[in-house]
Design a protein around this motif. Structure first.
Motif, PDB file in Angstrom:
ATOM      1  N   ARG A 128     -91.892   7.550   2.989  1.00 27.71           N
ATOM      2  CA  ARG A 128     -91.416   8.540   3.939  1.00 27.71           C
ATOM      3  C   ARG A 128     -90.783   7.899   5.183  1.00 27.71           C
ATOM      4  N   THR A 129     -90.734   6.554   5.210  1.00 30.30           N
ATOM      5  CA  THR A 129     -89.940   5.898   6.247  1.00 30.30           C
ATOM      6  C   THR A 129     -88.451   6.043   5.955  1.00 30.30           C
ATOM      7  N   ARG A 130     -88.083   6.366   4.712  1.00 30.45           N
ATOM      8  CA  ARG A 130     -86.690   6.645   4.368  1.00 30.45           C
ATOM      9  C   ARG A 130     -86.323   8.047   4.848  1.00 30.45           C
ATOM     10  N   GLY A 131     -85.033   8.289   5.054  1.00 27.19           N
ATOM     11  CA  GLY A 131     -84.589   9.609   5.488  1.00 27.19           C
ATOM     12  C   GLY A 131     -83.170   9.563   5.981  1.00 27.19           C
ATOM     13  N   PRO A 132     -82.638  10.679   6.454  1.00 25.02           N
ATOM     14  CA  PRO A 132     -81.243  10.733   6.901  1.00 25.02           C
ATOM     15  C   PRO A 132     -80.978   9.791   8.074  1.00 25.02           C
ATOM     16  N   GLU A 133     -79.773   9.250   8.085  1.00 27.92           N
ATOM     17  CA  GLU A 133     -79.390   8.350   9.171  1.00 27.92           C
ATOM     18  C   GLU A 133     -79.411   9.095  10.500  1.00 27.92           C
ATOM     19  N   GLY A 134     -80.037   8.489  11.507  1.00 29.56           N
ATOM     20  CA  GLY A 134     -80.129   9.093  12.823  1.00 29.56           C
ATOM     21  C   GLY A 134     -81.350   9.962  13.023  1.00 29.56           C
ATOM     22  N   SER A 135     -82.101  10.248  11.937  1.00 25.79           N
ATOM     23  CA  SER A 135     -83.303  11.063  12.087  1.00 25.79           C
ATOM     24  C   SER A 135     -84.429  10.236  12.695  1.00 25.79           C
ATOM     25  N   ILE A 136     -85.382  10.929  13.294  1.00 28.52           N
ATOM     26  CA  ILE A 136     -86.475  10.282  14.018  1.00 28.52           C
ATOM     27  C   ILE A 136     -87.737  10.311  13.165  1.00 28.52           C
ATOM     28  N   VAL A 137     -88.470   9.208  13.154  1.00 32.04           N
ATOM     29  CA  VAL A 137     -89.731   9.133  12.428  1.00 32.04           C
ATOM     30  C   VAL A 137     -90.776   8.477  13.326  1.00 32.04           C
ATOM     31  N   THR A 138     -91.993   9.005  13.281  1.00 30.51           N
ATOM     32  CA  THR A 138     -93.097   8.445  14.054  1.00 30.51           C
ATOM     33  C   THR A 138     -94.073   7.753  13.101  1.00 30.51           C
ATOM     34  N   LEU A 139     -94.315   6.483  13.350  1.00 37.59           N
ATOM     35  CA  LEU A 139     -95.196   5.669  12.510  1.00 37.59           C
ATOM     36  C   LEU A 139     -96.505   5.407  13.236  1.00 37.59           C
ATOM     37  N   THR A 140     -97.605   5.474  12.500  1.00 40.31           N
ATOM     38  CA  THR A 140     -98.890   5.025  13.028  1.00 40.31           C
ATOM     39  C   THR A 140     -99.147   3.626  12.482  1.00 40.31           C
ATOM     40  N   ILE A 141     -99.206   2.656  13.367  1.00 35.67           N
ATOM     41  CA  ILE A 141     -99.248   1.238  13.014  1.00 35.67           C
ATOM     42  C   ILE A 141    -100.526   0.617  13.547  1.00 35.67           C
ATOM     43  N   GLN A 142    -101.083  -0.310  12.761  1.00 38.68           N
ATOM     44  CA  GLN A 142    -102.220  -1.100  13.251  1.00 38.68           C
ATOM     45  C   GLN A 142    -101.957  -2.566  12.976  1.00 38.68           C
ATOM     46  N   ARG A 143    -102.129  -3.373  13.996  1.00 40.44           N
ATOM     47  CA  ARG A 143    -102.030  -4.824  13.865  1.00 40.44           C
ATOM     48  C   ARG A 143    -103.444  -5.380  13.805  1.00 40.44           C
ATOM     49  N   SER A 144    -103.644  -6.445  13.034  1.00 44.50           N
ATOM     50  CA  SER A 144    -104.980  -7.012  12.864  1.00 44.50           C
ATOM     51  C   SER A 144    -105.643  -7.260  14.216  1.00 44.50           C
ATOM     52  N   GLY A 145    -106.860  -6.705  14.376  1.00 45.46           N
ATOM     53  CA  GLY A 145    -107.622  -6.901  15.599  1.00 45.46           C
ATOM     54  C   GLY A 145    -107.279  -5.955  16.720  1.00 45.46           C
ATOM     55  N   THR A 146    -106.396  -4.956  16.473  1.00 45.87           N
ATOM     56  CA  THR A 146    -106.028  -4.010  17.511  1.00 45.87           C
ATOM     57  C   THR A 146    -106.292  -2.583  17.047  1.00 45.87           C
ATOM     58  N   VAL A 147    -106.207  -1.643  17.973  1.00 46.32           N
ATOM     59  CA  VAL A 147    -106.393  -0.235  17.626  1.00 46.32           C
ATOM     60  C   VAL A 147    -105.059   0.333  17.155  1.00 46.32           C
ATOM     61  N   PRO A 148    -105.081   1.382  16.312  1.00 41.17           N
ATOM     62  CA  PRO A 148    -103.827   1.997  15.852  1.00 41.17           C
ATOM     63  C   PRO A 148    -103.022   2.559  17.022  1.00 41.17           C
ATOM     64  N   HIS A 149    -101.694   2.538  16.880  1.00 40.63           N
ATOM     65  CA  HIS A 149    -100.825   3.114  17.895  1.00 40.63           C
ATOM     66  C   HIS A 149     -99.596   3.696  17.198  1.00 40.63           C
ATOM     67  N   GLU A 150     -98.912   4.580  17.898  1.00 38.10           N
ATOM     68  CA  GLU A 150     -97.741   5.234  17.337  1.00 38.10           C
ATOM     69  C   GLU A 150     -96.449   4.620  17.874  1.00 38.10           C
ATOM     70  N   ILE A 151     -95.451   4.531  16.980  1.00 38.56           N
ATOM     71  CA  ILE A 151     -94.121   4.041  17.338  1.00 38.56           C
ATOM     72  C   ILE A 151     -93.108   5.053  16.817  1.00 38.56           C
ATOM     73  N   THR A 152     -92.175   5.436  17.644  1.00 42.03           N
ATOM     74  CA  THR A 152     -91.115   6.354  17.224  1.00 42.03           C
ATOM     75  C   THR A 152     -89.820   5.567  17.035  1.00 42.03           C
ATOM     76  N   ILE A 153     -89.204   5.759  15.856  1.00 39.70           N
ATOM     77  CA  ILE A 153     -88.041   4.965  15.466  1.00 39.70           C
ATOM     78  C   ILE A 153     -86.950   5.904  14.956  1.00 39.70           C
ATOM     79  N   SER A 154     -85.707   5.562  15.244  1.00 39.32           N
ATOM     80  CA  SER A 154     -84.558   6.268  14.690  1.00 39.32           C
ATOM     81  C   SER A 154     -84.064   5.531  13.450  1.00 39.32           C
ATOM     82  N   ARG A 155     -84.017   6.252  12.344  1.00 36.10           N
ATOM     83  CA  ARG A 155     -83.580   5.629  11.090  1.00 36.10           C
ATOM     84  C   ARG A 155     -82.079   5.309  11.141  1.00 36.10           C
ATOM     85  N   ARG A 156     -81.706   4.217  10.471  1.00 34.47           N
ATOM     86  CA  ARG A 156     -80.291   3.929  10.290  1.00 34.47           C
ATOM     87  C   ARG A 156     -80.098   3.082   9.030  1.00 34.47           C
TER      88      ARG A 156
END
Length: 368
Positions: free
Chosen positions: A146-174
């Motif tokens: 679901r990271t795929r999608g129309p060019e220019g559309s916005i997607v919000t990802l919930t990401i966790q890096r080892s040893g850290t708490v989860p956080h959200e990142i908003t990205i514009s697809r291209r």
């Protein structure tokens, strides 16, 4: 209803596939399967009338009857799509990261990030874990990210890096294009290099590895080099041979088929001392096919120590057989005979590391 011409062509493809397996499959006993009976069963299903879509699914199922978990069938559409990817490299609309699912599949970890992609600009790194997409599953019902999608559309990802708490990142697809990137670096405060080899399917991998070696040795030779094959699912023999040629040379084993025994003869090249630098190769259960062969050969050649988890043993050489309608079967037609060992031994044992340690991709980074 299916017309007679369609059924006739499907039967021609079936016969081509059946004959390829009958004449060239590396296991002359078909791994205990009655190949003649399997052919008759599938012929009857085709004669009953099948759409092309159902027929190609059936051919995939027929190859899977062999049970080697390596051979596979491609429809003409899949053949064309693969040829396009090989010719043009990756071309998709998304965030620009390659993911691998973490069992049971509800989350995924980043293997590679494409340069200058939305993912790179957002600071995403290999080993980061994708927990959710727009607050929901990471894949749709068809299994597509679901990271795929129309060019220019916005997607919000919930990401966790080892040893850290989860956080959200908003990205514009291209649109993301180009070859799959390798990851390389010098380990902090050392002269030890690290190269992640995600695949041997991409023909640019060898040149990227050469460039990595040149960059890491610009200020002098390395004291050691880590080759990370943990997620390497294999690919092209030409790419695997080129990678081996950076670290060793000469005949390193044989691919033994029912008809012949062909040497794996490696032409060596030295880049910044690559022929003599001490090597560590990382492997695990996702190291498959040529990923296993390269790892095992480097150890047998006295060039590397292997660390990680055991591989599953899937080292048959696949050979391509093109069929009447443009479809294709990749068939296990030879098995690997390491120098001084029995043909197919790694198929039975896998590659067993010299040092067994847990190496789960999402829990360890280059820094740790």
């Amino acid at each position: 209803p299916v017309d007679a011409a369609t059924t006739a062509q499907q039967l021609e493809v079936l016969n081509g596939l059946w004959n390829a397996v009958n004449d060239h499959y590396v296991y002359g006993d078909f791994r205990g399967r009655d190949w003649a009976a399997i052919g008759a069963t599938y012929q009857a299903m085709i004669e009953a009338g099948l759409s092309d879509e159902a027929f190609y699914r059936l051919m995939g199922a027929m190859i899977n009857e062999l049970g080697d978990e390596h051979s596979y069938f491609q429809s003409p559409t899949e053949v064309a799509r693969e040829a396009e990817v090989l010719a043009r490299g990756n071309d998709f609309v998304g965030i620009g990261a390659l993911f691998s699912p973490i069992p049971p599949g509800d989350t995924a970890t980043i293997l590679s990030v494409f340069p200058n992609s939305p993912a790179a600009e957002a600071g995403l790194l290999p080993h980061d874990v994708l927990l959710a997409v727009d607050g929901g599953p990471i894949r749709d019902e068809a299994g597509i990210s679901r990271t795929r999608g129309p060019e220019g559309s916005i997607v919000t990802l919930t990401i966790q890096r080892s040893g850290t708490v989860p956080h959200e990142i908003t990205i514009s697809r291209r649109r993301v294009t180009g070859s799959l990137p390798i990851d390389f670096c010098l380990i902090l405060d050392t002269r030890i290099g690290y190269i992640f080899l995600p695949t041997f399917f991409d023909e640019s991998i060898a040149d990227q590895t050469r460039a990595a070696l040149i960059a890491m040795t610009a200020d002098g030779p390395l004291d050691g080099l880590i080759l990370d094959n943990r997620m390497n699912g294999g690919g092209l023999g030409s790419v695997a041979s080129a990678i081996l040629g950076l670290f060793t040379s000469g005949v390193q084993g044989y691919f033994v088929s029912r008809e012949s025994s062909d040497p794996l003869d490696i032409v060596g090249e030295d880049i910044g001392g690559s022929q003599t630098v001490p090597l560590i190769v990382l492997v695990d259960r996702d190291t498959v096919s040529y990923g296993e062969v390269v790892s095992g050969v480097l150890r047998l050649a006295g060039r590397a120590e292997i660390i990680g988890g055991p591989t599953l043993g899937n080292v048959e050489q696949l050979r391509r057989y093109d069929l009447e309608d443009g479809s294709r079967v990749w068939l296990a037609s030879a098995t690997f005979e390491p120098i001084g060992q029995a043909a197919g031994i790694w198929e039975d044992t896998g590659i067993v590391p010299d040092i067994l340690i847990p190496t789960r991709w999402d829990l360890f980074t280059e820094a740790t």
